[in-house]
Design a protein around this motif. Structure first.
Motif, short mmCIF file in Angstrom:
data_model
loop_
_atom_site.label_atom_id
_atom_site.label_comp_id
_atom_site.label_asym_id
_atom_site.label_seq_id
_atom_site.Cartn_x
_atom_site.Cartn_y
_atom_site.Cartn_z
N ILE A 57 -37.45 21.82 -17.10
CA ILE A 57 -37.46 22.36 -15.73
C ILE A 57 -36.19 23.18 -15.52
CG2 ILE A 57 -37.29 21.76 -13.29
CD1 ILE A 57 -39.11 19.41 -13.83
N THR A 58 -36.35 24.43 -15.12
CA THR A 58 -35.20 25.31 -14.91
C THR A 58 -34.87 25.52 -13.45
OG1 THR A 58 -36.62 27.27 -14.97
CG2 THR A 58 -35.63 26.57 -17.05
N GLY A 59 -35.76 25.15 -12.55
CA GLY A 59 -35.48 25.36 -11.13
C GLY A 59 -36.50 24.66 -10.25
N MET A 60 -36.17 24.57 -8.96
CA MET A 60 -37.06 23.97 -7.97
C MET A 60 -37.17 24.91 -6.78
SD MET A 60 -35.77 20.01 -7.86
CE MET A 60 -34.40 20.50 -6.83
N VAL A 61 -38.37 25.01 -6.23
CA VAL A 61 -38.62 25.81 -5.04
C VAL A 61 -39.22 24.88 -3.99
CG1 VAL A 61 -39.84 27.78 -4.05
CG2 VAL A 61 -39.02 27.88 -6.42
#
Length: 314
Positions: free
Chosen positions: A134-138
């Motif tokens: 996982i590289t990011g969260m929105v």
């Protein structure tokens, strides 16, 4: 769905993500995303043939795709150790690092157009729980979308497709001068590999940052020092290498800012990304990038950056 129809304007610091979901154990539905620029097409399930050389249980096999190219199929749910995909599912065909890969998901919902400012860096705990995928969260009103690092998944399953630098015999003496490069990338593994390899060659001193915004602030500090000393900016930094996909500020926006600045534009800037394609290469040209490379070509960008810097200082 064709990526050519949904490309964004250049340098707006926006991205579009395809939101998909996987039906995990205990009835939980997890929402995930992938950059539209990596998506070739979304199709229905296909009959697959086993791949004995790929023994990981999440690799379901492979199937022929457009012109007979054989594409491996990865069950995202199995890879994340959250069960397996049911019968009613979709396949997302992707292309990055010059390789096509298919990912089996439970379903695809929609495309979201967002700013990179909305993409949060995942915590260390979340990175460990997701095996670094996982590289990011929105954050949306009713759910969180986890942006998956598809390159990391492919590299884990097939290390030969990960970023690498070919060893080459070189009897030439070490250069008398090292060039200072800023390298911006949000991936820990890629930063580590780029740093080790470029420093090992003896041609570069590398300063690394995790996103375009951090790189821009650093460049502004060098610009201020140059103005105070009445010296050219290239006395402080001689080159910039940037990824495209990064939180806060993407690489295309960073490059546009650099090339629109009357002082910083003198610094050679290269885009180094898994997303390089003919259409995205045009975007790199539109923001003034001096070079662009796909991530497997680490040796190529090292050689080209050295050449660009020497030419700019000549």
């Amino acid at each position: 769905m064709s990526q050519s129809k949904i490309l964004l304007e250049v340098g707006t610091n926006e991205l579009e993500i395809v939101e998909f979901f996987i039906n995990e154990r205990d009835g939980y539905r997890g929402y995930y995303g992938i950059n539209v620029s990596k998506v070739v097409e979304i199709i229905r399930p296909q009959p697959v043939t086993a791949m004995p050389q790929m023994r990981h249980p999440c690799v379901l096999g492979a199937f022929p795709y457009r012109g007979g190219r054989i594409v491996p199929l990865i069950d995202v749910c199995k890879y994340l150790d959250k069960g397996s995909i049911g019968d009613d599912s979709n396949i997302i065909i992707t292309e990055f690092n010059k390789v096509q890969t298919a990912f089996l998901v439970s379903g695809v919902t929609r495309i979201h157009r967002i700013s990179w400012k909305q993409v949060e860096t995942p915590s260390r705990f979340l990175m460990e729980m997701s095996r670094g995928s996982i590289t990011g969260m929105v954050r949306l009103e009713d759910r969180v979308i986890f942006v998956l690092d598809m390159e990391a998944i492919v590299a884990t399953l097939h290390p030969a497709l990960s970023i690498s630098m070919d060893e080459k015999e070189d009897d030439s003496p070490m250069p008398e001068q090292k060039y200072h490069i800023i390298h911006a990338d949000d991936s820990n593994s890629i930063r580590r590999l780029v740093y080790n390899k470029l420093e090992q060659e003896g041609r570069f001193d590398v300063t690394q940052v995790t996103d375009g915004e951090e790189a821009w602030h650093l460049l502004q500090s060098y610009k201020q020092k140059a103005e105070e000393k009445k010296a050219p900016i290239t006395d402080f930094v001689q080159g910039i290498i940037s990824d495209i996909e990064m939180p806060n500020m993407d690489g295309l926006t960073l490059c546009r800012y650099i090339k629109e600045d009357p002082v910083l534009r003198a610094v050679p800037t290269a885009i180094f990304s898994s997303l390089i394609s003919p259409s995205l290469a045009r975007k790199c040209e539109n923001v003034g990038a001096d070079a662009q490379f796909a991530k497997p070509d680490l040796q190529a960008i090292s050689d080209k950056m050295y050449e660009l810097i020497q030419n700019s200082l000549a």
